[in-house]
Design an enzyme around this catalytic site. Structure first.
Site, PDB file in Angstrom:
ATOM      1  N   GLU A  58       0.823  -1.205   0.000  1.00  0.00           N
ATOM      2  CA  GLU A  58       0.000   0.000   0.000  1.00  0.00           C
ATOM      3  C   GLU A  58       0.859   1.257   0.000  1.00  0.00           C
ATOM      4  OE1 GLU A  58      -2.158  -2.851   2.914  1.00  0.00           O
ATOM      5  OE2 GLU A  58      -0.171  -2.646   2.008  1.00  0.00           O
ATOM      6  N   THR A 202      20.107 -37.973   0.051  1.00  0.00           N
ATOM      7  CA  THR A 202      20.017 -37.305  -1.249  1.00  0.00           C
ATOM      8  C   THR A 202      21.110 -36.253  -1.399  1.00  0.00           C
ATOM      9  OG1 THR A 202      17.624 -37.661  -1.377  1.00  0.00           O
ATOM     10  CG2 THR A 202      18.524 -35.884  -2.725  1.00  0.00           C
TER      11      THR A 202
END
Length: 365
Positions: A58, A202
């Site tokens: 705003e 991983t």
């Protein structure tokens, strides 16, 4: 005399949402918000929240509008705030600018402040409208809406699988199951997330960088969950530039095993053991305390199975390639249902083509 344009104008709220998306992944722990100032049916100012600590949407829009904001309409994707954080209340700026009408897509989900901004503006005599494109605004800030109420991030699991459900061939090679278009889409998902997670296995096997390699992309924080942190020292994630690195470990891991990753600048989260195991809720609460509102889970199969078994995944995004691998590495492991009725039943929310592949999105019913 020219009639005043219809209020609210959906096209202006749509424009505010497009602006808000520019901040996605960059504003945590704040929401992504866009704002447009309209006078006489024309846009005279616009802005979006760029990062936590910077001016809200705003304020950006009102500054751009200048004196043209007096008597104008303001479209904003979230109820203007009426409290002071790192920046001042947006309601004060709106009243000072002389805005006449405010349309906001959704109420602030924070129960501590919800409705306060609207009440302040309405009490000052402004005309307010709530709800234009509310569903789109909520979808944009799913992470913030979850985090501000629960303290935990919204969790998305991404999988890239063959048509027969494997994430890698029998030898462990997963490059590349899906095509280039799907891989670009994954980098976009990283850019829009606060953090991306892989398990320690991983991280060691694939040595991923976990950055968003697209034009204008934003690198997420990179999270590794492991009980063997000393083995991460040579990985790209610690050696090369990208988002902040967070390493989550069980509390019993010796401090000597953490020295190297601390020296590399990583944040260490020590997680409690309950019944000899780390619980997903403790892990997600710890990430939430670091300001992570949205988490993208990229691997591996055991990490996916752990989170799925504890009901910690909110959204599943699966890229399916027209490829058969036969025996390989399953997408989810370490968890099994004894019967179909005991499995986790989901609902498909979207299916679309991405190059030669298909992207399927599903969520808990």
């Amino acid at each position: 005399m020219t009639a005043r344009p219809e209020f609210p104008g959906i096209g202006f709220m749509r424009r505010a949402l497009r602006l808000a998306r520019k901040g996605t992944g960059r504003t945590a722990p704040n929401p992504a918000v866009g704002a447009v100032v309209v006078r006489g049916g024309s846009v005279v100012g616009e802005g979006y929240h760029r990062a936590a600590g910077l001016p809200h949407a705003e304020v950006e829009a009102l500054r751009a509008a200048g004196s043209a904001a007096r008597g104008a309409d303001l479209y904003v994707t979230l109820e203007p705030c009426d409290h002071r954080g790192r920046t001042g209340p947006c309601t004060v700026a709106i009243l000072a600018a002389g805005i006449a009408r405010v349309a906001y897509a959704m109420e602030d989900p924070n129960p501590a402040v919800s409705g306060r901004g609207a009440a302040r503006l309405r009490g000052a005599g402004l005309v307010l409208h709530r709800g234009a494109m509310e569903a789109e605004a909520r979808e944009l800030n799913r992470g913030f809406c979850r985090w501000v109420v629960s303290g935990k991030p919204f969790v998305t699991l991404k999988l890239a699988v063959s048509l027969d459900g494997q994430i890698a061939a029998a030898g462990g090679d997963s490059r590349w199951i899906t095509g280039e278009a799907a891989r670009r889409r994954v980098h976009r998902m990283r850019s829009e997330a606060d953090a991306v997670l892989v398990g320690g296995e991983t991280a060691r096997r694939d040595d991923p960088l976990l950055t968003a390699r697209i034009p204008g992309g934003h690198d997420p924080r990179r999270v590794i969950l492991t009980s063997r942190p000393a083995e991460l020292g040579r990985g790209k994630v610690l050696r090369e530039q990208g988002g902040q690195v967070i390493v989550a470990v069980p509390k019993g891991v010796p401090e000597s095993d953490l020295r190297l990753i601390r020296d590399a600048g990583a944040v260490v989260l020590r997680l409690p053991l309950r019944g000899g195991a780390v619980r997903a809720r403790d892990f997600l609460t710890a990430l939430g305390a670091e300001g992570v509102t949205s988490l993208l889970v990229e691997g591996g199969a055991r990490t996916a199975g752990w989170l799925a078994s504890e009901g910690a995944i909110d959204r599943f995004v699966v890229f399916v390639a027209p490829l058969l691998l036969g025996e390989g590495i399953r997408a989810v492991s370490g968890w099994a249902s004894r019967s179909p009725t005991g499995g986790r039943r989901l609902a498909f929310t979207s299916v679309r083509r991405v190059g030669p592949d298909i992207e399927i999105t599903a969520e808990e019913r």
